[in-house]
Design an enzyme around this catalytic site. Structure first.
Site, PDB file in Angstrom:
ATOM      1  N   ARG A 116      37.575  32.479  35.613  1.00 56.02           N
ATOM      2  CA  ARG A 116      37.162  33.872  35.820  1.00 56.02           C
ATOM      3  C   ARG A 116      35.884  34.008  36.632  1.00 56.02           C
ATOM      4  NH1 ARG A 116      36.874  39.009  32.579  1.00 56.02           N
ATOM      5  NH2 ARG A 116      34.714  39.700  32.422  1.00 56.02           N
ATOM      6  N   GLU A 148      42.251  37.069  38.768  1.00 60.17           N
ATOM      7  CA  GLU A 148      42.966  38.332  38.926  1.00 60.17           C
ATOM      8  C   GLU A 148      43.591  38.413  40.322  1.00 60.17           C
ATOM      9  OE1 GLU A 148      39.936  41.147  37.812  1.00 60.17           O
ATOM     10  OE2 GLU A 148      39.734  40.295  35.804  1.00 60.17           O
ATOM     11  N   GLU A 177      41.775  48.713  36.996  1.00 63.59           N
ATOM     12  CA  GLU A 177      42.511  47.589  36.434  1.00 63.59           C
ATOM     13  C   GLU A 177      43.969  47.778  36.843  1.00 63.59           C
ATOM     14  OE1 GLU A 177      41.364  45.020  34.829  1.00 63.59           O
ATOM     15  OE2 GLU A 177      39.354  45.590  34.157  1.00 63.59           O
ATOM     16  N   HIS A 187      36.675  38.840  39.822  1.00 61.91           N
ATOM     17  CA  HIS A 187      37.081  37.877  38.795  1.00 61.91           C
ATOM     18  C   HIS A 187      38.202  37.017  39.378  1.00 61.91           C
ATOM     19  CE1 HIS A 187      35.405  40.704  35.486  1.00 61.91           C
ATOM     20  NE2 HIS A 187      34.524  39.774  35.800  1.00 61.91           N
TER      21      HIS A 187
END
Length: 423
Positions: A239, A187, A383, A184
């Site tokens: 994204r 990020e 994450e 993504h």
């Protein structure tokens, strides 16, 4: 190495000359933290997401972060009130934070290409372009005889997708670890952390020689290089990939596009949605490149981890369904032990559990494919930092601590893999 088309370069220069910046499009935007308390409320937010709303975290029972445009505040707050969903404003002025973050990137040394193989520009105190990451990989290849760099194919816009191979005595005879980042685009701490771990693995080999004597490593810092470049030139919060689709919108969510139980929930068929799954499984060339590389080595790769941000979680299969894989207990055991090692570095706590257990169903993810199709026994996703204070706009002074604790996770996981599969 030409990763950006000339047309986009010309457009970027033109916009800069006009004084138009990526942050301008977010003037008046805010990020809400929404407290979701029931599956019914989840369904209401999913409807909002399918209509194009930008959720910064996966929709689940618990805290959910949502970017709200100034013209939509009344509509969104009204919908939340109608369904009894409480919220608070987490980021009051997104434009201000984006303006601040524009100083967090390093200039590419791509204009000084003679540095490749002899020096590099990586410092882990700023966010770097793909060219700097690849320069660093070339430096490692030219400095250490057990390191090589291979291209697994090109992205939609023609960027080389380069994998760092760390293999003593040649690749293919030992159990292997796969790590990727940046699926993504927005990020940023993900590819930064992946390159930090390259340094820890290779340049500090004498501190843990067993990791390269007993294992092969395949590391891809940027799975979505086109999207990542777009976040650095045009839209910091982009994204998806950058391939066009039939509806006139751009991009597919590369982590809803993998072919194992694709299109079975938790993704969107709206081409303009941030969670658009694509018009078919593996429609995105970037995913096909990774699929083909990993599939050729699936008998040796024992560990697969894809790094995202944010929320501080270790996500385990399956994503498409609440059922658990047969080896879930083994995956969870390794993940919990590794998360404990992570926490011991700076005290960061990461939740560990299956994707629907912590979030909600999400089909078409790479970690499901890695276990379900490729048969890689230890498959997971992470994450990274933080839990929402900065979200995707994590200040660069957190790159190194994020890297240090994430490396501790992988060092522990690697030794578990050695213990189970090593000679």
């Amino acid at each position: 190495q030409q990763c950006v088309k000339m047309l986009r370069l010309a457009l970027t220069v033109f916009l800069a000359a006009l004084g138009v910046h990526g942050t301008a499009q977010y003037k008046g935007h805010q990020v809400y933290r929404v407290l979701v308390e029931s599956p019914e409320q989840v369904a209401q937010l999913q409807t909002l997401e399918n209509a194009g709303a930008d959720f910064w975290t996966e929709i689940r029972v618990g805290n959910v972060d949502l970017r709200v445009k100034p013209g939509e505040k009344e509509e969104v707050t009204g919908l939340l009130a109608k369904h009894g969903i409480e919220f608070s404003v987490m980021i009051q002025d997104l434009d201000e934070l984006l303006t601040e973050s524009s100083a967090w990137t390093a200039e590419s040394n791509s204009t000084n290409r003679n540095r490749v193989g002899s020096a590099h520009n990586m410092d882990w105190t700023t966010y770097h372009p793909v060219e700097d990451m690849q320069d660093y990989m070339a430096y490692l290849e030219n400095t250490y005889d057990f390191v090589s760099v291979t291209s697994i194919g090109k992205s939609y816009e023609g960027c080389d997708m380069q994998v760092l191979q760390v293999c003593r005595g040649g690749c293919g005879s030992k159990p292997a670890m796969w790590i990727d980042g940046g699926i993504h685009a927005r990020e940023w701490v993900s590819p930064a952390t992946v390159t930090f771990m390259m340094r820890e693995l290779v340049e500090k080999d004498d501190e843990h020689p067993d990791l390269t004597q007993e294992l092969d490593w395949y590391i891809l810092p940027s799975l979505n290089p086109d999207g990542y470049k777009y976040t650095q030139t045009s839209d910091r919060l982009w994204r998806k990939t950058r391939s066009p689709n039939a509806a006139g919108c751009i991009g597919t969510d590369a982590n809803r596009n993998w072919g194992y139980y694709w299109n079975t929930g938790g993704s969107s068929d709206n081409p303009c949605s941030d969670t658009y799954m694509g018009d078919s499984a593996f429609s995105e060339v970037e995913n096909r490149n990774v699929r083909d590389f990993v599939a050729e080595r699936k008998d040796n790769i024992k560990f697969f981890n894809t790094l995202h941000s944010y929320s501080q979680m270790v996500l385990l299969p399956w994503g498409f369904d609440f059922t658990l894989p047969d080896n879930y207990d083994d995956i969870e055991r390794l993940a919990l032990k590794s998360a404990d090692a992570l926490a011991s570095v700076h005290g960061s706590r990461y939740e560990v559990g299956c994707i629907p257990c912590l979030l909600y169903t999400a089909s078409g993810g790479s970690l499901d494919w890695a276990l379900g199709e490729a048969g890689i026994p230890y498959s997971m996703g992470m994450e990274l930092r933080d839990t929402g204070r900065f979200g995707f706009l994590l200040p660069p002074d957190q790159i190194i601590p994020t890297g240090e604790e994430t490396w501790a996770f992988h060092l522990t996981a690697a030794r578990e893999i050695i213990q189970e599969f090593g000679n």
